[in-house]
Design a protein around this motif. Structure first.
Motif, PDB file in Angstrom:
ATOM      1  N   ASP A  90      48.809  18.352 -10.206  1.00  0.00           N
ATOM      2  CA  ASP A  90      48.814  19.481  -9.252  1.00  0.00           C
ATOM      3  C   ASP A  90      48.595  20.805  -9.985  1.00  0.00           C
ATOM      4  O   ASP A  90      47.890  21.691  -9.490  1.00  0.00           O
ATOM      5  N   ASP A  91      49.177  20.939 -11.160  1.00  0.00           N
ATOM      6  CA  ASP A  91      49.008  22.192 -11.918  1.00  0.00           C
ATOM      7  C   ASP A  91      47.576  22.362 -12.419  1.00  0.00           C
ATOM      8  O   ASP A  91      47.122  23.496 -12.590  1.00  0.00           O
ATOM      9  N   ASP A 138      45.838  23.503  -9.202  1.00  0.00           N
ATOM     10  CA  ASP A 138      46.242  24.867  -8.824  1.00  0.00           C
ATOM     11  C   ASP A 138      46.037  25.884  -9.946  1.00  0.00           C
ATOM     12  O   ASP A 138      46.363  27.061  -9.779  1.00  0.00           O
ATOM     13  N   ARG A 168      55.424  25.808 -15.413  1.00  0.00           N
ATOM     14  CA  ARG A 168      56.107  24.804 -14.583  1.00  0.00           C
ATOM     15  C   ARG A 168      57.444  24.515 -15.229  1.00  0.00           C
ATOM     16  O   ARG A 168      57.515  24.298 -16.438  1.00  0.00           O
ATOM     17  N   LYS A 182      46.007  30.004  -0.852  1.00  0.00           N
ATOM     18  CA  LYS A 182      46.496  28.791  -0.191  1.00  0.00           C
ATOM     19  C   LYS A 182      47.206  29.151   1.105  1.00  0.00           C
ATOM     20  O   LYS A 182      48.080  30.030   1.109  1.00  0.00           O
TER      21      LYS A 182
HETATM   22 MG    MG Z   1      51.107  23.594  -7.180  1.00  0.00          MG
END
Ligand code: MG
Ligand code: FPP
Length: 327
Positions: A85-86, A89, A94, A238
């Motif tokens: 996901d990183d 995105d 994180r 987003k």
């Molecule tokens: Mg994310």
């Protein structure tokens, strides 16, 4: 001490055993692989999903070490999904650490995610061949991927409906949280379908509450507290739950401006100021918290069929924590 810390204390021995499993099952003999993998496996996090496996197992009467293995499995699926996901995105931070792609590039990040999945498969095949965990986790990871693909596909769609968005988050976030509860419940008594269904519903509902609050915190908390960059969703344009709500209640001029500030070319300070003013004007924060609380309340209601043990009380408290948390 907060309720969350008390829950962690209540099951501290179990969580220690889960950490040991995580380290044991992800270790690599190759130094760099090990360093990159441990960077994300050790990397903090609330361990919400392992907590849910352990508590769901306990509330169904199971106390053995299988719960620790399954808790480690769901955490590894979660960590792998965050690593990927990183990349999607382009996130820099994180769990308070640099993301893998910031530190070592996209290639390493994608491959470490894949490595973690390989470890999950290996942990699962070393269990019984007829283990229901296999089918549950195969369906769960498929749904997570589907949720993320639909989300990526819809990312440019300013008119995405709340119902469509809720479906996406029930897949990308709700499924794994629900699976954590289902797996724990299965360890108790696999024929107790009422208990298993109750815990699955509980997990699905807190999953939705969790993601609504996650979306909100992106706008209301600072990066240090979050352990990741605040306003990341806005920067990426987003559409998340608070924005979808704000868009549905604001006037036409504001709606056009909102669409404009979600564009990556817009000055970030201007975008943040505008969205904050919209949130104040239309009570977006209380609306999101109320929506999240209604999911948490449904989750708690689902637990009514379970015995009133300390584990059930902890699960009830966890549902409220998911809404009241600040990171
Ligand atoms: Mg994310
Ligand atoms: C975080 O969402 C991401 C998820 C909840 C799911 C990610 C799923 C995938 C990348 C699909 C692949 C999954 C597997 C298991 C291979 P977010 O971006 O809203 O939250 P954030 O602010 O914490 O990044």
């Amino acid at each position: 001490m907060s309720n969350f810390n008390q829950i962690v204390e209540l099951i501290a021995d179990d969580l220690g055993a889960v950490e040991a499993k995580l380290t044991e099952h992800t270790a690599s003999e190759y130094t760099f692989v090990d360093m990159a993998v441990q960077h994300v496996v050790e990397g903090g996090g609330k361990r919400l999903r392992p907590i849910l496996v352990v508590l769901s197992a306990k509330v169904c009467g199971y106390e053995g070490s299988d719960a620790h293995t399954l808790a480690a499995v769901v955490e590894l699926i979660h960590v792998a999904s965050l690593v990927h996901d990183d990349v999607l995105d382009e996130a820099a931070i994180r769990r308070g650490r640099e993301t893998l792609q910031t530190k070592w590039g996209n290639k390493v990040a994608v491959l470490v995610g894949d490595y973690l999945h390989a470890r999950v498969l290996s942990m699962l095949v070393s269990r019984r061949a007829d283990d229901p965990a296999m089918a549950i986790l195969a369906d769960t990871t498929q749904a997570m991927c589907e949720g993320e693909v639909i989300h990526a596909y819809k990312s440019g769609d300013f008119d995405i409906s709340e119902a469509e968005y809720l479906k996406i988050i029930s897949f990308k976030t709700g499924k794994l949280i629900a699976a954590s509860c289902t797996l724990g419940a299965h360890l108790g008594n696999p024929s107790e379908t009422q208990q298993i269904e109750a815990l699955t519903t509980y997990g699905q509902q807190i999953g939705t509450a969790f993601q609504i609050v996650d979306d909100l915190l992106d706008f209301t908390e600072d990066s240090d507290k979050l352990g990741k960059d605040a306003f990341g969703d806005l920067r990426e344009g987003k559409l998340t739950f608070p924005i979808i709500y704000a868009r549905s209640v604001c006037n036409n001029d504001e709606k056009h401006k909102l669409e404009k500030v979600l564009h990556p070319d817009t000055d970030e300070t201007e975008a943040i100021d505008f969205v904050k003013s919209l949130f104040r004007r239309y009570g977006v924060e209380p609306h999101c918290l109320k929506a999240a609380q209604s999911y948490a309340d449904r989750a708690k209601a689902a637990l009514e069929v379970l015995p009133e043990t300390p584990a059930r009380i902890a699960l009830e408290q966890l549902a409220d924590y998911v809404v009241s948390r600040e990171s």
